[in-house]
Structures are given as C-alpha cells and as structure tokens.
Design a protein around this motif. Structure first.
Motif, PDB file in Angstrom:
ATOM      1  N   VAL A 156     -41.039 -37.977 -62.095  1.00 10.06           N
ATOM      2  CA  VAL A 156     -39.990 -37.651 -62.594  1.00 10.06           C
ATOM      3  C   VAL A 156     -39.918 -37.912 -64.284  1.00 10.06           C
ATOM      4  CG1 VAL A 156     -36.701 -38.234 -62.918  1.00 10.06           C
ATOM      5  CG2 VAL A 156     -37.886 -38.352 -60.608  1.00 10.06           C
ATOM      6  N   TYR A 195     -32.068 -40.580 -61.879  1.00 13.13           N
ATOM      7  CA  TYR A 195     -32.037 -39.450 -61.235  1.00 13.13           C
ATOM      8  C   TYR A 195     -33.424 -39.707 -60.725  1.00 13.13           C
ATOM      9  CZ  TYR A 195     -30.334 -35.445 -64.030  1.00 13.13           C
ATOM     10  OH  TYR A 195     -30.400 -35.310 -65.031  1.00 13.13           O
ATOM     11  N   ASP A 217     -32.213 -42.906 -57.913  1.00  7.81           N
ATOM     12  CA  ASP A 217     -31.172 -42.056 -56.448  1.00  7.81           C
ATOM     13  C   ASP A 217     -32.355 -41.253 -55.524  1.00  7.81           C
ATOM     14  OD1 ASP A 217     -28.055 -41.642 -56.209  1.00  7.81           O
ATOM     15  OD2 ASP A 217     -28.759 -39.534 -55.129  1.00  7.81           O
ATOM     16  N   LEU A 218     -32.866 -40.654 -55.874  1.00  5.92           N
ATOM     17  CA  LEU A 218     -34.631 -40.477 -54.956  1.00  5.92           C
ATOM     18  C   LEU A 218     -34.829 -41.247 -54.423  1.00  5.92           C
ATOM     19  CD1 LEU A 218     -35.889 -37.540 -57.772  1.00  5.92           C
ATOM     20  CD2 LEU A 218     -34.915 -37.203 -55.679  1.00  5.92           C
ATOM     21  N   VAL A 276     -39.515 -33.667 -60.992  1.00  8.05           N
ATOM     22  CA  VAL A 276     -37.839 -33.449 -62.124  1.00  8.05           C
ATOM     23  C   VAL A 276     -38.458 -33.144 -62.981  1.00  8.05           C
ATOM     24  CG1 VAL A 276     -35.980 -34.810 -62.325  1.00  8.05           C
ATOM     25  CG2 VAL A 276     -36.496 -34.425 -59.782  1.00  8.05           C
ATOM     26  N   ASN A 311     -37.193 -33.053 -66.805  1.00  9.49           N
ATOM     27  CA  ASN A 311     -36.425 -34.380 -67.522  1.00  9.49           C
ATOM     28  C   ASN A 311     -36.428 -34.732 -68.585  1.00  9.49           C
ATOM     29  OD1 ASN A 311     -33.386 -35.977 -67.662  1.00  9.49           O
ATOM     30  ND2 ASN A 311     -34.785 -37.198 -68.094  1.00  9.49           N
ATOM     31  N   VAL A 364     -34.550 -29.627 -65.803  1.00 10.44           N
ATOM     32  CA  VAL A 364     -33.591 -29.938 -66.333  1.00 10.44           C
ATOM     33  C   VAL A 364     -33.141 -29.183 -68.078  1.00 10.44           C
ATOM     34  CG1 VAL A 364     -32.330 -32.083 -67.615  1.00 10.44           C
ATOM     35  CG2 VAL A 364     -33.120 -32.670 -65.932  1.00 10.44           C
ATOM     36  N   ALA A 398     -26.881 -38.164 -60.836  1.00 10.76           N
ATOM     37  CA  ALA A 398     -28.351 -37.840 -60.028  1.00 10.76           C
ATOM     38  C   ALA A 398     -28.303 -37.569 -58.884  1.00 10.76           C
ATOM     39  CB  ALA A 398     -28.103 -39.392 -59.747  1.00 10.76           C
ATOM     40  N   VAL A 452     -29.554 -34.165 -58.758  1.00 12.97           N
ATOM     41  CA  VAL A 452     -31.202 -34.242 -57.902  1.00 12.97           C
ATOM     42  C   VAL A 452     -31.603 -34.371 -56.618  1.00 12.97           C
ATOM     43  CG1 VAL A 452     -32.867 -34.668 -59.090  1.00 12.97           C
ATOM     44  CG2 VAL A 452     -31.049 -34.411 -60.586  1.00 12.97           C
ATOM     45  N   THR A 453     -31.372 -35.276 -55.964  1.00 14.59           N
ATOM     46  CA  THR A 453     -30.979 -35.575 -55.270  1.00 14.59           C
ATOM     47  C   THR A 453     -31.283 -34.048 -53.826  1.00 14.59           C
ATOM     48  OG1 THR A 453     -31.046 -38.015 -55.408  1.00 14.59           O
ATOM     49  CG2 THR A 453     -30.946 -37.566 -53.020  1.00 14.59           C
TER      50      THR A 453
END
Length: 301
Positions: free
Chosen positions: A10, A21, A24-25, A87, A89, A140, A228, A231-232
């Motif tokens: 990320v 993000y 949460d991942l 990801v 971002n 993103v 978030a 994304v997960t």
C-alpha cells in the motif's frame, strides 16, 4: 474477508486513507508492506498494525520513479516471498487556479499520482504474471478526476488518467487473472480538508463531532475507515470477477461510477460544416450537454 497468505503493498500508507487501507488488509490476514515518503510515519503505521495483531513492514520511498516501484515489489518478495495485491494510494496536492499554476506544481502532482501509479502497477503486474496465480491491483482515484474541481488542474488530470489506465490494464491483464479496479473515495483527510465544501465537515470530525446523515449519505463523506472495506473486498476472492471498474465509497454510500460514453448523435451525409452544426446544435445536441464539477444538493434542515 479471509486474506490469509496474501501479500499487499500500500503506497502512501503512513496516514489517512492509505493507513486505513493497510490496517484493514492486515486485519483480514494479509501481510502488508507499508510505503510512505515519511519514514517515521511508515514505521508508526507498522507499529499500529502489529499492535492489532497484524503483520507488516515499512518501506520508505517517494513513489514516482521506476526504482522506487521496484523496491516496493522487491521488499514484498524479500520479506514474504510473493506479491498478491498492489494498492496505489500515494498522492500530493498543489492546488491553485490555472493561470497561477507553475510547471513545478503540475509536475509534482502528475509525478506522484499518475507516474507513481503507472510505475508501481507495472512492477506489480510483472511480478504477478511471473507468479502465474493472478492478483489484485487497486488504484485510488477521486471525484475530482471524474467531475473536475476548481483549482485542481493537475490533480484532476492525474486522477482522470488513473481511471483511464485502469480500464486499459483490466483488458491487458485479464488473461493473467489479475483484476484492476479504481476506488473513488471521499473521506475526511488532510487532503480533503483543502476542499472548500468539505472543510467544515472535516474540521467537525477532527473535533470529535459526529457527521450528520446529510453528510454521510448525500455527500458520501465519512472517515478513512469507512472507505477501507472496499479495498479489502476488492483484494479478496469475493471480487474475482470485478475488473475495469471505478467504484465510489464514502460515509454510508457506495456506488459504481459510469464510464464515458457517447450519449447523443446526429448524422449528415458527407459530413458536417460549421454552418450545419450551428443549424442543428440547439435541437439535436444542446439538450444532452453534461454538467461539470460537483453538483451538490442543498443541505437538509
């Protein structure tokens, strides 16, 4: 979502949306490479993830050039043996109106957002294709890239370009079972604090106040954590058939953005002169002209 065994990178994950993000991942079981230009912020993010029982390492680098992108992919492979999720971002703002925007203002935003997305996705795609097990690429975007926003020439260009690349990459990487999607988040962060119609709501949230339903539902503005989960989800097996999409998320709202398409047409045998166009414009085409910028409803009392 069970992301056990997955490895994610990320970018720009030291704070704000990127941090949300990454956390949460990690909660889903992914091992995360946390990237940020600020080494201290990246390390603090890693500590936060580890404090919640997650697995993460920091890789400080300013995204943009190919070397930084390759370093992120190499760190994932070196630490965890593979890469499954990228990801992109990371971003910066240099807001000002067109006639005051310098070359440096324009280039700084394009380099981080647009070129940084390109270089990181290219490096990730090469690694994922070599693994031969598919993958997830999540870029993103922003409502500014979809609709435009006053004072954000550079940012609008970068974010619109990102969604254009996503549609192209979805086609190019489909045979490798690599999905590519854009997330269009709206959340209270340092970056949205600079947007005039969101500033008061961001400041209210920072002071501990709860956002009213109008803000969370109609404006679709919430906390970074509210964005978030998308994304997960896109990183999971549940989203294996979703690719080439721009998906908006914020507050209580989630939705799919449309792709540009021709919505009206007129025809003239032999083509169109300027006079011909003037003759049919008002009746055939003017009724279909599109709005631009955010079209915001009035707040509810």
């Amino acid at each position: 979502m069970d992301l056990a065994g997955r490895v994610a990178v990320v970018t720009g994950a030291g704070a704000g949306l990127g941090l949300a993000y990454a956390r949460d991942l990690a909660r889903g079981g992914a091992r995360v490479v946390v990237n940020d230009v600020d080494a201290a912020a990246a390390e603090a993010a890693v500590e936060a993830i580890r404090g919640e029982g997650g697995i993460a390492v920091a890789e400080a680098a300013p995204v943009g050039d190919s070397e930084a992108a390759q370093a992120l992919v190499d760190r994932a492979a070196g630490e965890y043996g593979r890469l499954d999720v990228m990801v992109t971002n990371a971003g910066v703002l240099r807001d000002t109106v067109l006639w005051k925007m310098t070359d440096e203002d324009f280039d700084a935003v394009i380099d981080v957002h647009l070129r940084g997305t390109f270089t990181c996705v290219r490096a990730a795609a090469i690694a994922m294709r070599a693994q031969g097990e598919g993958g997830r690429i999540i870029c993103v975007g922003s409502p500014t890239g979809q609709r435009g926003n006053f004072g954000q020439t550079n940012y609008a260009a970068a974010k619109a370009g990102i969604v254009g690349m996503v549609r192209t990459w979805a086609m190019e990487l489909a045979r490798a079972r690599i999905t590519v999607n854009a997330v269009i988040p709206v959340a209270a962060t340092a970056m949205t604090r600079s947007v005039p119609f969101l500033k008061a709501h961001v400041e209210a949230l920072e002071s501990g106040a709860e956002l009213p339903p109008y803000v969370r539902r109609t404006l679709g503005l919430g906390t970074p954590q509210d964005a978030a989960g998308l994304v997960t989800f896109l990183a999971s097996d549940a989203a294996a058939d979703i690719t080439g999409q721009a998906i908006g998320i914020g507050g209580d709202r989630v939705g799919v953005w449309s792709h540009p398409q021709q919505i009206s047409a007129a025809y003239a045998t032999g083509g169109w002169s300027a006079d011909d166009l003037a003759g049919v414009w008002s009746t055939a085409l003017r009724p279909h002209l599109q709005t631009f910028g955010e079209q915001l409803p009035q707040p509810q009392e």
